[in-house]
Motif scaffolding. Structure first.
Motif, mmCIF file in Angstrom:
data_model
loop_
_atom_site.group_PDB
_atom_site.id
_atom_site.type_symbol
_atom_site.label_atom_id
_atom_site.label_comp_id
_atom_site.label_asym_id
_atom_site.label_seq_id
_atom_site.Cartn_x
_atom_site.Cartn_y
_atom_site.Cartn_z
ATOM 1 N N VAL A 6 0.856 -1.190 0.000
ATOM 2 C CA VAL A 6 0.000 0.000 0.000
ATOM 3 C C VAL A 6 0.893 1.242 0.000
ATOM 4 C CG1 VAL A 6 -1.749 1.313 1.258
ATOM 5 C CG2 VAL A 6 -1.856 -1.188 1.203
ATOM 6 N N ASP A 7 0.638 2.158 -0.948
ATOM 7 C CA ASP A 7 1.385 3.409 -1.054
ATOM 8 C C ASP A 7 0.445 4.592 -0.851
ATOM 9 O OD1 ASP A 7 3.844 2.194 -1.661
ATOM 10 O OD2 ASP A 7 3.323 2.057 -3.794
ATOM 11 N N LEU A 8 1.015 5.696 -0.344
ATOM 12 C CA LEU A 8 0.282 6.958 -0.280
ATOM 13 C C LEU A 8 0.542 7.715 -1.566
ATOM 14 C CD1 LEU A 8 0.682 8.327 3.370
ATOM 15 C CD2 LEU A 8 -1.459 7.754 2.190
ATOM 16 N N VAL A 9 -0.526 8.066 -2.273
ATOM 17 C CA VAL A 9 -0.396 8.697 -3.588
ATOM 18 C C VAL A 9 -1.181 10.002 -3.586
ATOM 19 C CG1 VAL A 9 -0.911 8.442 -6.048
ATOM 20 C CG2 VAL A 9 -0.098 6.477 -4.738
ATOM 21 N N PRO A 10 -0.602 11.093 -4.136
ATOM 22 C CA PRO A 10 -1.350 12.345 -4.231
ATOM 23 C C PRO A 10 -2.601 12.187 -5.086
ATOM 24 C CG PRO A 10 0.991 12.705 -4.636
ATOM 25 C CD PRO A 10 0.782 11.231 -4.617
ATOM 26 N N VAL A 11 -3.692 12.780 -4.637
ATOM 27 C CA VAL A 11 -4.941 12.699 -5.380
ATOM 28 C C VAL A 11 -4.776 13.293 -6.776
ATOM 29 C CG1 VAL A 11 -7.313 13.530 -5.453
ATOM 30 C CG2 VAL A 11 -6.356 12.703 -3.300
ATOM 31 N N THR A 12 -3.944 14.319 -6.882
ATOM 32 C CA THR A 12 -3.768 14.977 -8.179
ATOM 33 C C THR A 12 -3.054 14.095 -9.201
ATOM 34 O OG1 THR A 12 -1.729 15.969 -7.307
ATOM 35 C CG2 THR A 12 -3.747 17.293 -7.168
ATOM 36 N N ALA A 13 -2.393 13.001 -8.739
ATOM 37 C CA ALA A 13 -1.692 12.106 -9.665
ATOM 38 C C ALA A 13 -2.628 11.077 -10.283
ATOM 39 C CB ALA A 13 -0.546 11.393 -8.946
ATOM 40 N N LEU A 14 -3.848 10.983 -9.749
ATOM 41 C CA LEU A 14 -4.778 9.947 -10.198
ATOM 42 C C LEU A 14 -5.607 10.426 -11.377
ATOM 43 C CD1 LEU A 14 -6.045 8.772 -6.697
ATOM 44 C CD2 LEU A 14 -4.261 7.712 -8.101
ATOM 45 N N ARG A 15 -6.016 9.448 -12.217
ATOM 46 C CA ARG A 15 -6.930 9.715 -13.315
ATOM 47 C C ARG A 15 -8.196 8.902 -13.078
ATOM 48 N NH1 ARG A 15 -4.009 8.183 -18.674
ATOM 49 N NH2 ARG A 15 -5.825 9.250 -19.563
ATOM 50 N N TRP A 16 -9.309 9.451 -13.520
ATOM 51 C CA TRP A 16 -10.570 8.732 -13.328
ATOM 52 C C TRP A 16 -10.613 7.544 -14.275
ATOM 53 C CZ3 TRP A 16 -12.225 9.778 -8.921
ATOM 54 C CH2 TRP A 16 -12.149 11.066 -8.401
ATOM 55 N N GLY A 17 -10.983 6.399 -13.733
ATOM 56 C CA GLY A 17 -10.925 5.157 -14.476
ATOM 57 C C GLY A 17 -12.060 4.979 -15.451
ATOM 58 N N ASP A 18 -12.019 3.836 -16.100
ATOM 59 C CA ASP A 18 -13.054 3.464 -17.067
ATOM 60 C C ASP A 18 -14.158 2.766 -16.276
ATOM 61 O OD1 ASP A 18 -14.404 2.978 -19.335
ATOM 62 O OD2 ASP A 18 -12.989 1.536 -20.178
ATOM 63 N N SER A 19 -15.051 3.544 -15.700
ATOM 64 C CA SER A 19 -16.021 3.011 -14.751
ATOM 65 C C SER A 19 -17.087 2.161 -15.431
ATOM 66 C CB SER A 19 -16.697 4.161 -14.001
ATOM 67 O OG SER A 19 -17.728 3.671 -13.160
ATOM 68 N N PRO A 20 -17.475 1.041 -14.790
ATOM 69 C CA PRO A 20 -18.587 0.250 -15.331
ATOM 70 C C PRO A 20 -19.948 0.867 -15.024
ATOM 71 C CG PRO A 20 -17.716 -0.773 -13.350
ATOM 72 C CD PRO A 20 -16.823 0.393 -13.638
ATOM 73 N N ARG A 21 -19.967 1.968 -14.257
ATOM 74 C CA ARG A 21 -21.237 2.618 -13.920
ATOM 75 C C ARG A 21 -21.645 3.546 -15.058
ATOM 76 N NH1 ARG A 21 -22.213 1.440 -8.667
ATOM 77 N NH2 ARG A 21 -20.350 0.867 -7.447
ATOM 78 N N LEU A 22 -22.760 3.263 -15.682
ATOM 79 C CA LEU A 22 -23.209 4.066 -16.815
ATOM 80 C C LEU A 22 -23.578 5.480 -16.397
ATOM 81 C CD1 LEU A 22 -25.447 1.375 -18.594
ATOM 82 C CD2 LEU A 22 -23.056 1.963 -19.077
ATOM 83 N N SER A 23 -24.029 5.658 -15.148
ATOM 84 C CA SER A 23 -24.456 6.980 -14.679
ATOM 85 C C SER A 23 -23.384 7.703 -13.877
ATOM 86 C CB SER A 23 -25.729 6.839 -13.828
ATOM 87 O OG SER A 23 -25.497 5.976 -12.727
ATOM 88 N N GLY A 24 -22.186 7.150 -13.770
ATOM 89 C CA GLY A 24 -21.113 7.803 -13.028
ATOM 90 C C GLY A 24 -21.236 7.606 -11.528
#
Length: 325
Positions: A6-24
């Motif tokens: 487990v690593d601590l990662v800045p939120v700004t380094a993340l990208r929103w994934g390819d979500s399976p939720r059609l409505s977000g």
């Protein structure tokens, strides 16, 4: 596989994934997570793309609480497998996926993982295998799909088991004392199926019950003019007597190492120093002679007519068996 680290990662380094939720994302669920006093588990991130696979709501909750870092576990597989993991994670825990979400996810997984079984995709998406089967039949992948399926246990099984049964029958006829487990392993079938084949042979019955499955393999058709050696080798790789036996696989490996690729040969012509051309020509002629003698012996083995000149030359050259290309 998701790493345990487990690593601590800045939120700004993340990208929103390819979500399976059609409505977000669900705003109410984000607020509920932000208000929770229970520590939330680490999110899962696709390391190559930094996309969030599982935990988008947790990231939104962290942002709402002005946190700049989140705990992350990593996944290093392909983007297609990352989507499967996202669906599986959202099906098993957290905010459930809707039926529409799961059906859309199944259709996508059928397209990206056509060799996986309906049961496996159903387990991932939380749908019944029959529902996945119906989705598959409506998919554009249907006509070109493989004749094999990868099951929930990771094992590859043929959709049509008649080939494995016929191969098991050949193995048992050649060695009646061979164990059922050895035959099953060599033929790529279940031990219970191999046992059924042995019992059928002892009863002088057909190894394929009720005539089900594909017809028995016929004699190999003549190779059409213009067919490349690579294409013939690809066809041989589909032969169960070669694919499912140790000796057969050894033959395929040997052929694969010696069958020339015309495109690769053309590339050699363009890069070979002129002073080496004569030596390579000598190797080519020697190899051509070996293959011609080897072909004569194979023709005799297959019962094909061999020209007298070829037969005489082949019989007078006992070194054919041990020659190397």
């Amino acid at each position: 596989m998701v790493t345990g680290l487990v690593d601590l990662v800045p939120v700004t380094a993340l990208r929103w994934g390819d979500s399976p939720r059609l409505s977000g994302e669900d705003a109410a669920h984000v607020r509920a997570l932000a208000a929770s006093k229970v520590p939330l588990p680490p999110i899962v991130v696709h390391r190559p793309t930094m996309r969030v696979i599982d935990g988008a709501h947790r990231v939104r909750a962290a942002v709402s609480l002005s946190r700049t870092e989140v705990e992350v576990r990593w996944f290093d597989g392909s983007e297609e497998d990352a989507f499967v993991l996202a669906v599986e994670a959202n099906t098993a825990t957290g905010l459930p996926l809707s039926t529409a979400d799961r059906r859309a996810a199944a259709a996508r997984i059928v397209a990206t993982h056509p060799d996986h079984s309906d049961r496996w995709i159903g387990m991932v998406t939380g749908l019944a295998p029959t529902t996945v089967g119906a989705i598959r039949r409506c998919s554009s992948v249907q006509d070109g799909r493989s004749n094999r399926r990868i099951g929930r246990d990771g094992r590859v099984r043929p959709m049509d088991g008649s080939g494995g049964r016929l191969l098991a029958a050949e193995l048992l006829r050649a060695d009646p004392g061979r164990s059922v487990r050895e035959v099953a392993r060599a033929a790529g079938i279940a031990p219970s199926t191999a046992l059924d084949v042995r019992n059928r042979l002892r009863a002088s019955a057909d190894p394929v019950p009720d005539g089900r499955g594909a017809p028995r393999p016929a004699e190999a058709e003549p190779v059409e003019a213009g067919t490349t050696a690579v294409a013939v080798l690809d066809a041989l790789r589909e032969d169960p007597m070669l694919r499912f036996t140790e000796n057969g696989r050894a033959v395929l490996r040997w052929l694969g190492a010696h069958v020339p690729d015309e495109r690769a040969a053309t590339a050699v012509l363009g890069t070979l120093p002129p002073h080496c051309a004569g030596a390579v020509a000598a190797i080519a002629r020697h190899t051509a002679g070996f293959w011609e003698r080897f072909a004569d012996r194979l023709a005799e083995l297959a019962g094909d007519p061999v020209l007298p000149r070829q037969r005489a030359r082949s019989a007078g050259d006992p070194g054919c068996r041990g020659a190397r290309s």
